[in-house]
Write a protein that holds these residues in place. Structure first.
Motif, PDB file in Angstrom:
ATOM      1  N   GLY A 105       2.607  16.512  -2.780  1.00 50.01           N
ATOM      2  CA  GLY A 105       3.884  16.799  -3.419  1.00 50.01           C
ATOM      3  C   GLY A 105       4.728  15.570  -3.644  1.00 50.01           C
ATOM      4  O   GLY A 105       5.963  15.629  -3.606  1.00 50.01           O
ATOM      5  N   GLY A 106       4.072  14.432  -3.868  1.00 49.01           N
ATOM      6  CA  GLY A 106       4.794  13.199  -4.127  1.00 49.01           C
ATOM      7  C   GLY A 106       5.344  12.507  -2.896  1.00 49.01           C
ATOM      8  O   GLY A 106       6.007  11.469  -3.011  1.00 49.01           O
ATOM      9  N   VAL A 107       5.068  13.065  -1.715  1.00 53.00           N
ATOM     10  CA  VAL A 107       5.553  12.489  -0.461  1.00 53.00           C
ATOM     11  C   VAL A 107       4.359  11.989   0.353  1.00 53.00           C
ATOM     12  O   VAL A 107       3.370  12.708   0.504  1.00 53.00           O
ATOM     13  CB  VAL A 107       6.342  13.527   0.363  1.00 53.00           C
ATOM     14  CG1 VAL A 107       6.775  12.935   1.707  1.00 53.00           C
ATOM     15  CG2 VAL A 107       7.552  14.026  -0.430  1.00 53.00           C
ATOM     16  N   MET A 108       4.460  10.757   0.880  1.00 51.90           N
ATOM     17  CA  MET A 108       3.357  10.242   1.684  1.00 51.90           C
ATOM     18  C   MET A 108       3.245  11.045   2.972  1.00 51.90           C
ATOM     19  O   MET A 108       4.192  11.122   3.751  1.00 51.90           O
ATOM     20  CB  MET A 108       3.544   8.766   2.021  1.00 51.90           C
ATOM     21  CG  MET A 108       2.288   8.171   2.655  1.00 51.90           C
ATOM     22  SD  MET A 108       2.315   6.384   2.869  1.00 51.90           S
ATOM     23  CE  MET A 108       3.426   6.253   4.271  1.00 51.90           C
ATOM     24  N   GLU A 109       2.068  11.636   3.180  1.00 54.22           N
ATOM     25  CA  GLU A 109       1.846  12.497   4.336  1.00 54.22           C
ATOM     26  C   GLU A 109       1.127  11.761   5.461  1.00 54.22           C
ATOM     27  O   GLU A 109       1.350  12.035   6.640  1.00 54.22           O
ATOM     28  CB  GLU A 109       1.034  13.723   3.919  1.00 54.22           C
ATOM     29  CG  GLU A 109       0.837  14.736   5.024  1.00 54.22           C
ATOM     30  CD  GLU A 109       0.204  16.012   4.527  1.00 54.22           C
ATOM     31  OE1 GLU A 109       0.636  17.084   4.958  1.00 54.22           O
ATOM     32  OE2 GLU A 109      -0.720  15.928   3.682  1.00 54.22           O
ATOM     33  N   SER A 110       0.239  10.842   5.103  1.00 54.76           N
ATOM     34  CA  SER A 110      -0.477  10.102   6.126  1.00 54.76           C
ATOM     35  C   SER A 110      -0.922   8.750   5.588  1.00 54.76           C
ATOM     36  O   SER A 110      -1.005   8.549   4.365  1.00 54.76           O
ATOM     37  CB  SER A 110      -1.684  10.889   6.639  1.00 54.76           C
ATOM     38  OG  SER A 110      -2.594  11.146   5.583  1.00 54.76           O
ATOM     39  N   ALA A 111      -1.182   7.842   6.520  1.00 64.18           N
ATOM     40  CA  ALA A 111      -1.645   6.501   6.167  1.00 64.18           C
ATOM     41  C   ALA A 111      -2.719   6.091   7.164  1.00 64.18           C
ATOM     42  O   ALA A 111      -2.622   6.393   8.360  1.00 64.18           O
ATOM     43  CB  ALA A 111      -0.486   5.513   6.192  1.00 64.18           C
ATOM     44  N   HIS A 112      -3.734   5.432   6.668  1.00 63.20           N
ATOM     45  CA  HIS A 112      -4.863   5.033   7.502  1.00 63.20           C
ATOM     46  C   HIS A 112      -4.989   3.517   7.479  1.00 63.20           C
ATOM     47  O   HIS A 112      -5.162   2.914   6.421  1.00 63.20           O
ATOM     48  CB  HIS A 112      -6.152   5.686   6.999  1.00 63.20           C
ATOM     49  CG  HIS A 112      -6.076   7.181   6.948  1.00 63.20           C
ATOM     50  ND1 HIS A 112      -6.336   7.982   8.034  1.00 63.20           N
ATOM     51  CD2 HIS A 112      -5.742   8.022   5.925  1.00 63.20           C
ATOM     52  CE1 HIS A 112      -6.184   9.254   7.707  1.00 63.20           C
ATOM     53  NE2 HIS A 112      -5.825   9.294   6.430  1.00 63.20           N
ATOM     54  N   ARG A 113      -4.918   2.921   8.650  1.00 59.43           N
ATOM     55  CA  ARG A 113      -4.983   1.478   8.794  1.00 59.43           C
ATOM     56  C   ARG A 113      -6.323   1.074   9.398  1.00 59.43           C
ATOM     57  O   ARG A 113      -7.008   1.897  10.012  1.00 59.43           O
ATOM     58  CB  ARG A 113      -3.825   0.969   9.646  1.00 59.43           C
ATOM     59  CG  ARG A 113      -2.453   1.419   9.161  1.00 59.43           C
ATOM     60  CD  ARG A 113      -1.335   0.754   9.932  1.00 59.43           C
ATOM     61  NE  ARG A 113      -1.236  -0.669   9.629  1.00 59.43           N
ATOM     62  CZ  ARG A 113      -0.540  -1.168   8.607  1.00 59.43           C
ATOM     63  NH1 ARG A 113       0.136  -0.362   7.786  1.00 59.43           N
ATOM     64  NH2 ARG A 113      -0.500  -2.483   8.395  1.00 59.43           N
ATOM     65  N   GLY A 114      -6.685  -0.173   9.246  1.00 60.24           N
ATOM     66  CA  GLY A 114      -7.946  -0.616   9.817  1.00 60.24           C
ATOM     67  C   GLY A 114      -8.287  -2.037   9.465  1.00 60.24           C
ATOM     68  O   GLY A 114      -7.410  -2.850   9.134  1.00 60.24           O
ATOM     69  N   HIS A 115      -9.576  -2.347   9.525  1.00 55.44           N
ATOM     70  CA  HIS A 115     -10.078  -3.701   9.339  1.00 55.44           C
ATOM     71  C   HIS A 115     -11.370  -3.664   8.528  1.00 55.44           C
ATOM     72  O   HIS A 115     -12.172  -2.736   8.667  1.00 55.44           O
ATOM     73  CB  HIS A 115     -10.368  -4.354  10.696  1.00 55.44           C
ATOM     74  CG  HIS A 115      -9.220  -4.321  11.646  1.00 55.44           C
ATOM     75  ND1 HIS A 115      -8.185  -5.227  11.613  1.00 55.44           N
ATOM     76  CD2 HIS A 115      -8.927  -3.458  12.664  1.00 55.44           C
ATOM     77  CE1 HIS A 115      -7.312  -4.955  12.571  1.00 55.44           C
ATOM     78  NE2 HIS A 115      -7.743  -3.885  13.215  1.00 55.44           N
ATOM     79  N   ILE A 116     -11.576  -4.676   7.691  1.00 57.44           N
ATOM     80  CA  ILE A 116     -12.783  -4.801   6.873  1.00 57.44           C
ATOM     81  C   ILE A 116     -13.313  -6.221   7.020  1.00 57.44           C
ATOM     82  O   ILE A 116     -12.533  -7.190   7.017  1.00 57.44           O
ATOM     83  CB  ILE A 116     -12.489  -4.519   5.385  1.00 57.44           C
ATOM     84  CG1 ILE A 116     -11.937  -3.101   5.191  1.00 57.44           C
ATOM     85  CG2 ILE A 116     -13.744  -4.719   4.535  1.00 57.44           C
ATOM     86  CD1 ILE A 116     -11.430  -2.827   3.778  1.00 57.44           C
ATOM     87  N   SER A 117     -14.639  -6.340   7.135  1.00 60.61           N
ATOM     88  CA  SER A 117     -15.279  -7.650   7.230  1.00 60.61           C
ATOM     89  C   SER A 117     -16.487  -7.698   6.313  1.00 60.61           C
ATOM     90  O   SER A 117     -17.343  -6.807   6.355  1.00 60.61           O
ATOM     91  CB  SER A 117     -15.708  -7.923   8.678  1.00 60.61           C
ATOM     92  OG  SER A 117     -16.209  -9.233   8.826  1.00 60.61           O
ATOM     93  N   ILE A 118     -16.566  -8.723   5.480  1.00 55.86           N
ATOM     94  CA  ILE A 118     -17.699  -8.916   4.572  1.00 55.86           C
ATOM     95  C   ILE A 118     -18.246 -10.322   4.793  1.00 55.86           C
ATOM     96  O   ILE A 118     -17.503 -11.312   4.682  1.00 55.86           O
ATOM     97  CB  ILE A 118     -17.286  -8.722   3.102  1.00 55.86           C
ATOM     98  CG1 ILE A 118     -16.667  -7.336   2.894  1.00 55.86           C
ATOM     99  CG2 ILE A 118     -18.489  -8.924   2.177  1.00 55.86           C
ATOM    100  CD1 ILE A 118     -16.202  -7.066   1.479  1.00 55.86           C
ATOM    101  N   VAL A 119     -19.535 -10.410   5.131  1.00 55.10           N
ATOM    102  CA  VAL A 119     -20.137 -11.711   5.432  1.00 55.10           C
ATOM    103  C   VAL A 119     -21.239 -12.032   4.428  1.00 55.10           C
ATOM    104  O   VAL A 119     -21.864 -11.137   3.848  1.00 55.10           O
ATOM    105  CB  VAL A 119     -20.718 -11.749   6.865  1.00 55.10           C
ATOM    106  CG1 VAL A 119     -19.649 -11.394   7.890  1.00 55.10           C
ATOM    107  CG2 VAL A 119     -21.920 -10.822   7.010  1.00 55.10           C
TER     108      VAL A 119
END
Length: 347
Positions: free
Chosen positions: A12-26
């Motif tokens: 409904g146009g409102v942020m309900e959740s957010a997911h944080r984390g880490h990414i690694s590319i070698v």
């Protein structure tokens, strides 16, 4: 380093959740070339380690000893959902090895796949250890334990000779010393280790590009295991699973783990990729993976289309109506732009 905002969800146009984390590319020299958050964030491998855990048995010859098919080898590295086709092949494995189901350390379970669980409960009604989503791994290790003549009753003990060999392989392919591997116990009762996600990315690159593995027997085992994963991708995860979708692309080796860990590698591009969703969710894997591939310019449009089809950005309610949207928001940073000095030595 701080974590990164990976994906947001709006309703409904409102942020309900957010997911944080880490990414690694070698790259093939083990150096971080792209990242988000901390590319050396330390976390438990969980089931993403299963292709590594299968290597000791395969290089010792359990495939020849028991006549394992590609489907059965793929189940050894799987987090299956006990769909009908999984159950059929699991029983084949059990009969070939001669395993007493009560000897499996993993807990009795129902199928994780909803339709299969409903059907199974109607027909059988009781939980079974062989239906646990890690049972293929356990039977593979028991097959090697039997071949080796080791004690089957303690096969999940960290000090068991097979588990010690598994730990050695994990250290070898991740290039993280055994002393730096932080031990724990996985949900299925197996030993599990925490290590930097950059090490996990490096291990998956070696699985995809086994010419980077110095030891010939380990290299051949990795080739056999990953060939089975690409030949029978439905065995590795199941219907609609991210790793199964990716493994249909012969250029990719992929495997997810519980609590938000996902790893994959690209053969032609010679890149190893791993990420961790800090809240432990896996619903975001498909969108995060698609965004990573798009940002690095992956050219197989069929794979990108398959990911978009299976893992839509639309959020739907129980009736199937679109009520929101999920959006990857991270931007991969290049290693040279950060002054980050990777810990891995050159090949």
């Amino acid at each position: 380093m701080l974590d990164a905002l990976l994906l947001t969800e709006f309703r409904g146009g409102v942020m309900e959740s957010a997911h944080r984390g880490h990414i690694s590319i070698v790259n093939e020299k083990g150096k971080v070339v792209y990242f988000a958050g901390d590319p050396h964030f330390k976390t438990f491998t969980r089931s993403a380690a299963k292709p590594l855990q299968a290597i000791p048995g395969i290089r010792a010859g359990i495939q020849e000893k028991y006549g394992f098919t590609s489907e059965e080898i793929a189940l050894m590295v799987s987090s299956h959902r006990s769909e009908d086709f999984h159950q059929r092949v699991l029983m084949q494995m059990k009969n070939k090895i001669g395993v007493d189901e009560t000897g499996l350390v993993c807990a009795p379970s129902y199928p994780l796949h909803e339709e299969s669980r409903t059907e199974y409960i109607k027909k059988e009604g009781h939980k079974r250890r062989i239906l646990h989503n890690c049972s293929g791994k356990h039977m593979g290790v028991l097959a090697y334990t039997k071949l080796k003549g080791a004690d089957a009753s303690t096969y999940a003990d960290p000090l068991h000779p097979v588990q010690q060999e598994i730990k050695e392989v994990i250290s070898q392919l991740t290039e993280v010393s055994q002393e730096e591997l932080s031990p724990g116990t996985d949900g299925c009762g197996f030993p599990v280790y925490a290590l930097p996600i950059s090490g996990m990315a490096r291990a998956f690159l070696k699985l995809a590009c086994p010419d980077l593995i110095a030891d010939e027997s380990t290299r051949q085992a990795a080739q056999l295991i990953t060939a089975a994963m690409n030949t029978a991708p439905e065995m590795v995860g199941g219907t609609g699973r991210v790793d199964t979708v990716l493994l249909q692309d012969s250029n990719i080796v992929a495997k997810g783990g519980f609590q938000g860990v996902f790893c994959f590698a690209l053969r032609e591009e010679r890149l190893g990729i791993s990420f961790k969703v800090l809240d432990g969710s896996e619903e975001e894997w498909g969108l995060i993976t698609a965004s990573i591939l798009e940002q690095i310019g992956y050219r197989n449009q069929a794979t990108l289309n398959a990911l978009r089809k299976q893992f839509s950005q639309d959020i739907r309610n129980d009736a199937g109506t679109v009520v929101g949207t999920a959006q990857p928001v991270f931007v991969l940073q290049h290693e040279n732009s950060s002054g980050l000095e990777p810990s891995f030595k050159d090949q």
